[in-house]
Design an enzyme around this catalytic site. Sequence first.
Site, short mmCIF file in Angstrom:
data_model
loop_
_atom_site.label_atom_id
_atom_site.label_comp_id
_atom_site.label_asym_id
_atom_site.label_seq_id
_atom_site.Cartn_x
_atom_site.Cartn_y
_atom_site.Cartn_z
N ASP A 170 0.83 -1.21 0.00
CA ASP A 170 0.00 0.00 0.00
C ASP A 170 0.86 1.26 0.00
O ASP A 170 0.66 2.18 -0.80
CB ASP A 170 -0.87 0.03 1.26
CG ASP A 170 -2.17 -0.74 1.11
OD1 ASP A 170 -2.62 -0.92 -0.03
OD2 ASP A 170 -2.73 -1.14 2.14
N LEU A 171 1.80 1.31 0.92
CA LEU A 171 2.61 2.52 1.09
C LEU A 171 3.45 2.80 -0.14
O LEU A 171 3.54 3.94 -0.60
CB LEU A 171 3.50 2.38 2.33
CG LEU A 171 2.75 2.27 3.66
CD1 LEU A 171 3.73 2.02 4.80
CD2 LEU A 171 1.92 3.52 3.93
#
Length: 396
Positions: A170-171
């Site tokens: 995600d990051l």
Amino acid sequence: MPHIPASAALSRFRVIDLTQVRAGPTACRQLADWGADVIQVQMPEHMRGDDTLGGQDGSDYQYTHRNKRSATINLKEPQGIAALRRLIGTADVVVENFRPDVKHRLGIDYETLSREQPGLVYASISGFGQTGPLAQRPGFDQIAQGMGGLMSVTGTPGQGPMRVGLPIADLCAGIFCAQGIMVALLERESSGRGQWLHTSLLEAMVYMMDFQTARWLTEGDIPRQAGNYHPTSIPTGVYKTSDGHINIAVFGSKIWERFCHAMAAPEWISDPRYMDKAARSVNRDSLNAEIERRLAHNTSSHWIAVLNEIGVACGRINDMSQVFEEAQIQHLGMVHTVESPHFGTQRLVGQPVQLTRTPSTIARATPRRGEHSEEVLTELGYRADELASMKAQGVI
């Protein structure tokens, strides 16, 4: 209150944030932290699903959505779509992480919007890409960690796959998306044209496998789990001392020789089991056992001082409270404070890149859902009676 830029660097740009959960909001936070006017568009409170990170009052949500403004617009109503299109008409960038088909159904896809705004930069984040056999699948960080190979090389050999302790897919997808947006804005300065850019959790995860992908693609070597030890640089890993554990990284032949002397084991330099990288790889278990036997005679603080003094990288393994006790972390000023009208003084980690002339700050705490709806729509020219009517009808 109008836009309060967190930096002068991107303050001339407006970004419409149509994202939720983590990857998309991370991308928009990056832009907001560098000064862009990021307007987070969410569904009204009475229509929202479980689209927040631990709830709006949670630390996760507060960290992710700072430096933004929030407006609620009901995208299930034609009047809401019209308001969104009007808002997008004032923007440089749109960021979305709908399932690939949703934006087309709403009529806010790049092809449609760019006909009226050829300079628009449109960014999409998905689980698996905009097209292809898995494009419609829902994406989730841990699924990408597994499919992208990370879990196969994480953890202790023989104990099964292991996820890493943060949502790295995600990051990284969010950070790569923000980077792509800035590249597209930079290119627009010469061409005058925007473009559609897209990334996914899966692409970000595969890219982040880095040298592990190279081992397979160029050498045909399938990487395996190596626990707390580096898979190719030996000795590098977690080692036990008399009072805890430390990380040690020994890179290069000169550093290896210094390390041998520090361990009071100069004979390792010429020992055929350890004398070069290939030999140390074969005999890593016996070498690691020898190292720990010597480290057990003194404390972590002692060895950290001794090894760093001779150029061998070495450091503590901190929990989160210890991280922020580190003198270097304090010196770097990574923790910023911001006043929230809802929670008082908040302490949050700022950007890890220091621009000396246009630094990033945290200028605005995370807003409540829809906190700036009337403010933003008034900027678009909506009258007070129109806003009251839209609110009564559940459009905002």
